[in-house]
Design an enzyme around this catalytic site. Structure first.
Site, PDB file in Angstrom:
ATOM      1  N   ILE A 261       0.883  -1.168   0.000  1.00 24.65           N
ATOM      2  CA  ILE A 261       0.000   0.000   0.000  1.00 24.65           C
ATOM      3  C   ILE A 261       0.918   1.214   0.000  1.00 24.65           C
ATOM      4  CG2 ILE A 261      -1.909  -1.173   1.147  1.00 24.65           C
ATOM      5  CD1 ILE A 261      -1.200   0.258   3.725  1.00 24.65           C
ATOM      6  N   ASP A 262       0.397   2.353  -0.429  1.00 26.81           N
ATOM      7  CA  ASP A 262       1.233   3.545  -0.574  1.00 26.81           C
ATOM      8  C   ASP A 262       1.880   3.945   0.745  1.00 26.81           C
ATOM      9  OD1 ASP A 262       0.449   3.600  -3.205  1.00 26.81           O
ATOM     10  OD2 ASP A 262      -1.062   5.163  -2.918  1.00 26.81           O
ATOM     11  N   ASN A 263       3.065   4.554   0.646  1.00 27.20           N
ATOM     12  CA  ASN A 263       3.754   5.031   1.845  1.00 27.20           C
ATOM     13  C   ASN A 263       2.894   5.987   2.655  1.00 27.20           C
ATOM     14  OD1 ASN A 263       5.925   3.578   0.904  1.00 27.20           O
ATOM     15  ND2 ASN A 263       7.141   5.351   0.293  1.00 27.20           N
TER      16      ASN A 263
END
Length: 481
Positions: A261-263
């Protein structure tokens, strides 16, 4: 800065056409001090520590801010990371070719003028790569660099290298991480050194045990904090959720990533204890047997139902989407299950989590959307919500583009009110202008949580849910040390 003379007989310090900048002595390994010399004075104070004394200082600091592993774990805590800078140094990538058999760290240290300990830290971070044969220089490479590339990759030279016998040139140009400072490299080996790796300072602020949702025989489910990386970056595999969670749990070897998942987002992430479960979970994802539910905090209400877009098949941000089907663009679908009006995050929470409002004009109310992700493309939820004029709060990359489209709807060449273009060149210029309307990737937190994850395997149902999202927390210190 002029280029210093370099001996072709010993190295190729700049295979591509970048400036060769000799760094000064780096007093703290991977610290906030940049080893890059420029013609401008640095606003930051230089540490009086020498390379031989920085270890003690870093170790002392690590007792305050680092997450200590249980005393029984054989997986060591790396104590030369601190102090971790709050801001990254400017990107700097160096390309080298060895002209004789060398030890990796010695060669890099001498070639780039970096302290040996700093180079060892870069290798520990996974910031150094090698290939048996140098890759093709880009079109902008200097003639001298092209000449040297041709010299070291001449067939008559390559035929004399036993290490590449039986390999095609393309196979020999594949890059791998250097994993040991004492790794031997033979003459002709190419090295890529990321001198300023991307850092993740929030890793040192988290109580990682408190973020663990479940520990099973084969996997761990983590409530990932925002502003952290699941498995690390290209040039930093040390400061990651997988590594810090492994230490917090006292595991002998680091956990492995099964998905991303995105940072800048938070929520459920499954980390594998074994390669076998990695393979199993990847198979479940491919077969669409893993269900993911997200919570998104948007700037405006979103209608329930399925939202469909098509994403440009270009593997870099920003991800551009269109409501119309275009050639080989990827299908993106998500189902909005619910959308309710909630208060805009209060100022204290925005300050603690460093939320970027991007100048959004109306901040009286926000909208919490429950989303079933039907396809899983990078930045999909963020790009789709921005495309319909309801960007996620804090998303500086896509909110700025949504605001630009609100002011001038025709700026989006894939939107409903796009212009007609008389030539491909004109359309390409419009696409570049649309890309420029997007902002930078958020470095802190956005209003996006991977709220729930579930799957069925071998007759058993596995279901997990993340904690309260950051925008609904009563205490802003709930996940900090």
């Amino acid at each position: 800065m002029p280029k210093p003379a370099a001996s072709v007989a010993s190295l190729l310090p700049q295979l591509w056409g970048r400036r060769f900048l000799l760094p000064s002595l780096v007093p703290r390994a991977l610290s906030s001090f940049s080893p890059l010399l420029t013609t401008h004075p640095s606003p930051r104070r230089r540490s009086p520590l020498s390379p031989s004394t920085h270890l003690a200082a870093a170790a002392a600091l690590s007792t305050v801010a680092a997450v200590e592993a249980p005393p029984t774990t054989p997986y060591p805590v790396y104590d030369r990371l601190l102090p971790c800078p709050l801001q990254d140094d400017p990107p700097r990538i160096e390309h080298l070719v060895a002209r004789e058999d060398e030890v990796a760290a010695d060669f890099i240290s001498r070639s780039l003028g970096l302290p040996h300990l700093y180079v060892a830290d870069l290798i520990k971070f996974g910031a150094v790569y090698y290939a048996l044969v140098a890759p093709q220089p880009p079109p902008y490479a200097a003639p001298e660099h092209v000449r040297i590339f041709r010299e070291v990759t001449d067939p008559s030279v390559l035929r004399q290298r036993a290490s590449i016998k039986g390999k095609t040139v393309r196979e020999a140009q594949k890059t791998f991480r250097v994993t040991d400072p004492n790794q031997s490299i033979e003459a002709g080996t190419y090295l890529r050194v990321h001198v300023h790796p991307k850092r993740f300072p929030r890793c040192y602020e988290i109580d990682w045990k408190s973020r663990v949702i479940a520990v099973a025989d084969d996997y761990v489910v983590l409530d990932k904090p925002a502003a952290t990386s699941v498995g690390g970056a290209t040039d930093n595999i040390e400061e990651s959720c997988a590594v810090f969670t492994s230490r917090a749990l006292g595991l002998e070897t680091p956990l492995m990533t099964t998905h991303q998942i995105d940072n800048c987002s938070e929520g459920c992430v499954v980390l594998s204890k074994t390669k076998e479960f990695c393979s199993v979970f990847h198979g479940l994802i491919r077969e669409k047997q893993v269900e993911k539910v997200y919570l998104a905090l948007t700037t405006a209400p979103v209608s329930t139902g399925i939202i469909t877009h098509y994403m440009r098949p270009v593997n870099r941000a920003p991800r551009l989407v269109s409501e119309d089907h275009i050639g080989k663009w990827y299908l993106c679908q998500m189902e909005v299950l619910d959308c309710k009006k909630v208060p805009w995050p209060r100022s204290l929470i925005r300050k603690v989590y460093n939320v970027n409002d991007c100048g959004w004009p109306q901040q009286e109310a926000a909208y919490e959307c429950k989303i079933n992700l039907l396809t899983g493309k990078t930045h999909q939820i963020r790009a789709q919500l921005a495309a319909i004029g309801t960007p996620i709060i804090g998303d500086s990359a896509y909110m700025t583009a949504a605001m630009a489209a609100m002011a001038n709807p025709s700026i989006n060449p894939f939107g409903r009110e796009r212009l007609s273009y008389s030539s491909e060149e004109e359309k390409e210029a419009a696409v570049e202008a649309w890309i420029a309307a997007h902002g930078k990737e958020p470095k802190s937190v956005i209003g996006l949580q991977a709220s729930e994850i579930s799957w069925d395997y071998e007759g058993e149902h596995h279901s997990y849910k993340a904690g309260v999202p950051w925008w609904r927390q009563d205490s802003v210190e709930s996940d900090l040390v």
